[in-house]
Design an enzyme around this catalytic site. Structure first.
Site, PDB file in Angstrom:
ATOM      1  CE  LYS A 110      -3.712  -1.949   1.869  1.00 51.67           C
ATOM      2  NZ  LYS A 110      -4.597  -3.027   3.073  1.00 51.67           N
ATOM      3  CE  LYS A 135      -7.070 -11.208  -4.964  1.00 46.90           C
ATOM      4  NZ  LYS A 135      -6.234 -11.264  -3.583  1.00 46.90           N
ATOM      5  CE  LYS A 158     -14.509  -1.392  -1.965  1.00 44.35           C
ATOM      6  NZ  LYS A 158     -13.813  -0.422  -1.293  1.00 44.35           N
TER       7      LYS A 158
END
Length: 328
Positions: free
Chosen positions: A112, A194, A197
């Site tokens: 992230k 993949k 969201k």
RNA sequence: AGGGCAGUAGCUCAAUUGGCAGAGCAGCUGAUUCCAAAUCAGCAGGUUGAGGGUUCAAGUCCUUCCUGCCCUGCCA
């Protein structure tokens, strides 16, 4: 009796990837012997949510989705993470034995950061809270996908560190159950990555009709005409179709696509078939969902009962931790 | 804590001496397509980080605050 624990973040509507990657296994496991804890990770969701209205609705929708897909809210313990404040207490205790190095090594955190996300302290200590989730109920078995495996290892580390530091057997060592992906290929999203969201390539489980077909339209194809022979195994569409079609029909379609010619189905036909497949597959669950949406008291009752059971369990683990560390 | 830099659409950024807040990408709708992609046509998108002030007029100047980054410090 073995204690199973699974959690899911209420950060959006649940999609096909969630279902085939996790929820289906969770529900199947809940039918085995043992105790089953399922929590909706709303504390975790708050590391990214800034929309109270949406969060409330996702929490509810997540609970309803599990119940609609067959989780028995009376035999399994379905609850909200935040209904068990004891986990945050335990998380603090674990935080005092967790090294910075351990957390800095967390790949999901590093990913992230690498994407440019500005981390909050909560995001950084996420694995500590997750360790607490796992350890608070004395879990033996934690079914996870590969991406969460490291977090379970970290929970094992923190449990061991705490036990060693205070020379007490407070936390039980949890074992992960890696969902085997041999039978089913991983679920690709609309763009072939993949389904996730964060890639904005998902298909909502309960989508139907026009919106569903519209979503499926985005599935990546190429410009070859229907009549041209194609290798079905290289087509993204078949990765999705095989989840919903029985073997006979699947083979028939594949053969037809491989041979090409006049009768061969085009991408549009395959997308139509996929839409039907999805609608049929989830039809019973959609019905159940409608009932639950109409009867809000039922969901509240299940969550409340789950919360009580979970809280009682967590409180006893917390008490032992307080005792061992000298706070009591 | 002190000093410096920055904050404008979902993202990257623009806006002349203070003078109608804009573009690209993403998004949505339509055309096209077996379905898409590409292309074309259209649409939408904003409290310019927040409050106060100066001015006929503030994204722009002054001021306070918030947030982020850099530097220098302080400290259970």
């Amino acid at each position: 009796m073995a204690v199973h624990l699974s959690g899911i973040q209420p950060s959006g509507l649940l999609h096909l990837g969630n279902y085939f990657g996790a929820i289906r296994q969770h529900v199947a496991l809940s039918e085995q012997k043992g105790e089953h804890f399922y929590f909706i990770a709303d504390y975790h969701a708050l590391t990214s949510s800034r929309d109270p209205e949406a969060l409330r609705s996702y929490i509810r929708e997540t609970a309803i989705t599990y119940l609609a897909l067959g989780l028995d809210g009376d035999s399994a313990c379905l609850f909200r993470q935040s209904d068990v404040p004891e986990v945050t207490e335990i998380a603090w205790l674990l935080g005092t034995v967790a090294g910075m190095g351990l957390l800095e090594r967390a790949t999901s955190y590093k990913d992230k950061i690498a994407k440019g996300l500005k981390p909050s302290v909560g995001l950084f200590t996420y694995p500590v809270l997750m360790a607490s989730d796992i350890l608070a109920y004395g879990s033996d078995i934690v079914p996870v996908g590969k991406d969460q495996a490291q977090h379970v290892e970290m929970a094992q580390d923190m449990a061991a560190s705490f036990n060693a530091a205070f020379d007490a057997e407070v936390f039980r060592r949890p074992e992960m159950l890696l969902s085997e992906e041999k039978s089913s290929r991983k679920v690709p999203g609309l763009d072939g990555q993949k389904m996730s969201k964060s890639y904005d390539n998902t298909i909502w489980l309960f989508e139907t009709g026009k919106p569903l077909r519209k979503a499926l339209n985005r599935i990546v194809t190429d410009s070859r005409p229907p009549t041209e022979p194609k290798n079905p195994d290289e087509l993204l569409l078949f990765d999705l179709l095989h989840l919903f079609l029985d073997d006979g029909e699947l083979q028939q379609l594949k053969t037809s696509v491989r041979e090409g010619g006049e009768g061969a189905p085009g991408y549009g036909d395959l997308k139509n078939r996929l839409a039907e497949g999805i609608e049929d597959w989830f039809a019973p669950a959609r019905e159940k969902r409608e009932l639950l949406l109409a009867d809000t008291g039922e969901v509240d009752r299940i969550l409340a009962r789950g919360g009580e059971v979970a809280r009682e369990r967590a409180a006893s683990v917390r008490d032992r931790a307080l005792e061992a560390s000298g706070l009591r």
